[in-house]
Write a protein that holds these residues in place. Structure first.
Motif, short mmCIF file in Angstrom:
data_model
loop_
_atom_site.label_atom_id
_atom_site.label_comp_id
_atom_site.label_asym_id
_atom_site.label_seq_id
_atom_site.Cartn_x
_atom_site.Cartn_y
_atom_site.Cartn_z
N TYR A 67 -16.46 31.48 30.97
CA TYR A 67 -17.45 32.54 30.80
C TYR A 67 -18.21 32.86 32.08
O TYR A 67 -18.49 34.03 32.36
CB TYR A 67 -18.42 32.15 29.69
CG TYR A 67 -18.53 33.20 28.61
CD1 TYR A 67 -19.72 33.85 28.36
CD2 TYR A 67 -17.42 33.55 27.85
CE1 TYR A 67 -19.82 34.82 27.37
CE2 TYR A 67 -17.51 34.51 26.86
CZ TYR A 67 -18.70 35.14 26.63
OH TYR A 67 -18.80 36.09 25.65
N SER A 91 -17.65 38.33 21.02
CA SER A 91 -18.05 37.28 21.96
C SER A 91 -17.93 35.89 21.34
O SER A 91 -17.00 35.14 21.64
CB SER A 91 -19.46 37.54 22.48
OG SER A 91 -20.38 37.67 21.38
N ILE A 92 -18.86 35.50 20.48
CA ILE A 92 -18.78 34.18 19.86
C ILE A 92 -18.20 34.32 18.45
O ILE A 92 -18.15 35.41 17.89
CB ILE A 92 -20.16 33.49 19.81
CG1 ILE A 92 -21.15 34.29 18.97
CG2 ILE A 92 -20.69 33.26 21.23
CD1 ILE A 92 -22.50 33.62 18.80
N ASN A 152 -15.71 25.07 25.00
CA ASN A 152 -15.22 26.28 24.35
C ASN A 152 -15.95 26.61 23.06
O ASN A 152 -15.70 27.66 22.46
CB ASN A 152 -13.72 26.17 24.06
CG ASN A 152 -12.86 26.58 25.23
OD1 ASN A 152 -13.19 26.30 26.37
ND2 ASN A 152 -11.75 27.23 24.96
N LEU A 189 -22.61 25.65 24.02
CA LEU A 189 -23.16 26.24 25.23
C LEU A 189 -24.55 25.69 25.49
O LEU A 189 -25.23 25.21 24.58
CB LEU A 189 -23.18 27.76 25.16
CG LEU A 189 -23.95 28.47 24.02
CD1 LEU A 189 -25.44 28.55 24.33
CD2 LEU A 189 -23.39 29.86 23.80
N ALA A 203 -21.82 27.66 19.67
CA ALA A 203 -21.59 29.07 19.99
C ALA A 203 -20.84 29.75 18.85
O ALA A 203 -19.78 30.37 19.03
CB ALA A 203 -20.82 29.20 21.29
N TYR A 216 -15.33 33.63 23.34
CA TYR A 216 -15.90 32.41 23.91
C TYR A 216 -15.02 31.21 23.56
O TYR A 216 -14.85 30.29 24.36
CB TYR A 216 -17.32 32.20 23.39
CG TYR A 216 -18.10 31.13 24.15
CD1 TYR A 216 -18.86 31.48 25.26
CD2 TYR A 216 -18.05 29.79 23.76
CE1 TYR A 216 -19.55 30.51 25.98
CE2 TYR A 216 -18.74 28.83 24.47
CZ TYR A 216 -19.50 29.18 25.58
OH TYR A 216 -20.18 28.22 26.29
N GLN A 226 -11.53 30.75 25.83
CA GLN A 226 -11.53 30.49 27.26
C GLN A 226 -10.41 29.50 27.63
O GLN A 226 -10.19 28.50 26.94
CB GLN A 226 -12.86 29.88 27.69
CG GLN A 226 -14.07 30.77 27.44
CD GLN A 226 -15.36 30.02 27.71
OE1 GLN A 226 -15.81 29.93 28.84
NE2 GLN A 226 -15.96 29.46 26.66
#
Length: 230
Positions: free
Chosen positions: A27, A111-112, A177, A180, A191, A204, A207
């Protein structure tokens, strides 16, 4: 924003490749991520034969068709583990309902991860049991499964791997992963957020995985990879 779905307006549909892949860097990495189409979308570019340089095998799981949302990439999720412990989640939590709601989608544009409510609560309970730190609620970033961080000098903390058990494949996520460090509070946070219906696996969680969408044969393949150097 680039559309990778199977709808007529997506880049994938307009270019017409039978397959595509991407490898998302960490990220906070300044290195751009890679996107491949057609013959260039080959997981052998990150490994040799059938296993990655880290020894993890390439794994594949079939796509599931949801007639209500045919452009999205649905997967058959069987369960979730934290480390070696399988969480007590009813498989129906991941099923597609008769009206097309529910199910599990993998999406590079989210994103998450949004995790179905019952599954999220099981993950939350599992983390509270596995991590011996005070639980926190980080309202600044909207995450409610957080822990005091860093741990005190006399406390040893091992954050377990997170495993999605798909039909025929296991996607193992290292702690970086799915956890966070919140920039505002310094808490260690999950996350993921709860979802009223359905699950969306966000970027996220993807990754440093080289992920291949084989549209022609209707399956997803993936392997851990150093996405900043491939």
């Amino acid at each position: 924003m680039v559309g990778f779905g199977r709808g007529p307006l997506s880049l994938v549909s307009q270019l017409g490749p039978s397959r595509f892949s991407y490898c998302l860097t960490s990220y906070l990495s300044p290195t751009p991520s890679r996107l491949y189409f057609g013959a260039f979308a080959n997981l052998n570019s990150t490994n040799t034969s059938s296993s990655s340089s880290s020894g993890s095998p390439v794994q594949s799981t079939p796509f599931v068709v949801n007639p209500a949302l045919p452009s999205m990439y649905f997967l058959s999720l069987r369960g979730i583990s934290l480390g070696t412990k399988r969480l007590p989640i009813d498989p129906l939590a991941f099923a597609i309902n008769d009206d097309g709601t529910g199910g599990v989608v993998i999406d590079s544009g989210t994103s998450i991860t949004w995790l179905q409510q019952d599954a999220y609560e099981a993950v939350r309970r599992g983390l509270l049991s596995a991590i011996p730190l005070p639980a926190m609620n980080d309202t600044d970033i909207g995450l409610d499964t957080c822990f005091q961080w860093p741990p005190p000098p006399n406390v040893t903390v091992t954050v377990p791997d997170f495993v999605f058990h798909f039909d025929g494949a296991n996607m193992t996520l290292p702690p970086e992963n799915y956890m966070l460090i919140a920039s505002t509070t310094g808490y260690l946070c999950l996350a993921m957020v709860p979802s009223g219906v359905g699950t969306i696996i966000g970027n996220y969680q993807q990754q440093n995985l080289h992920i291949l969408y084989d549209i022609a044969n209707s399956f997803l393949s993936f392997v851990p990879a150093p996405c900043d150097i491939i």
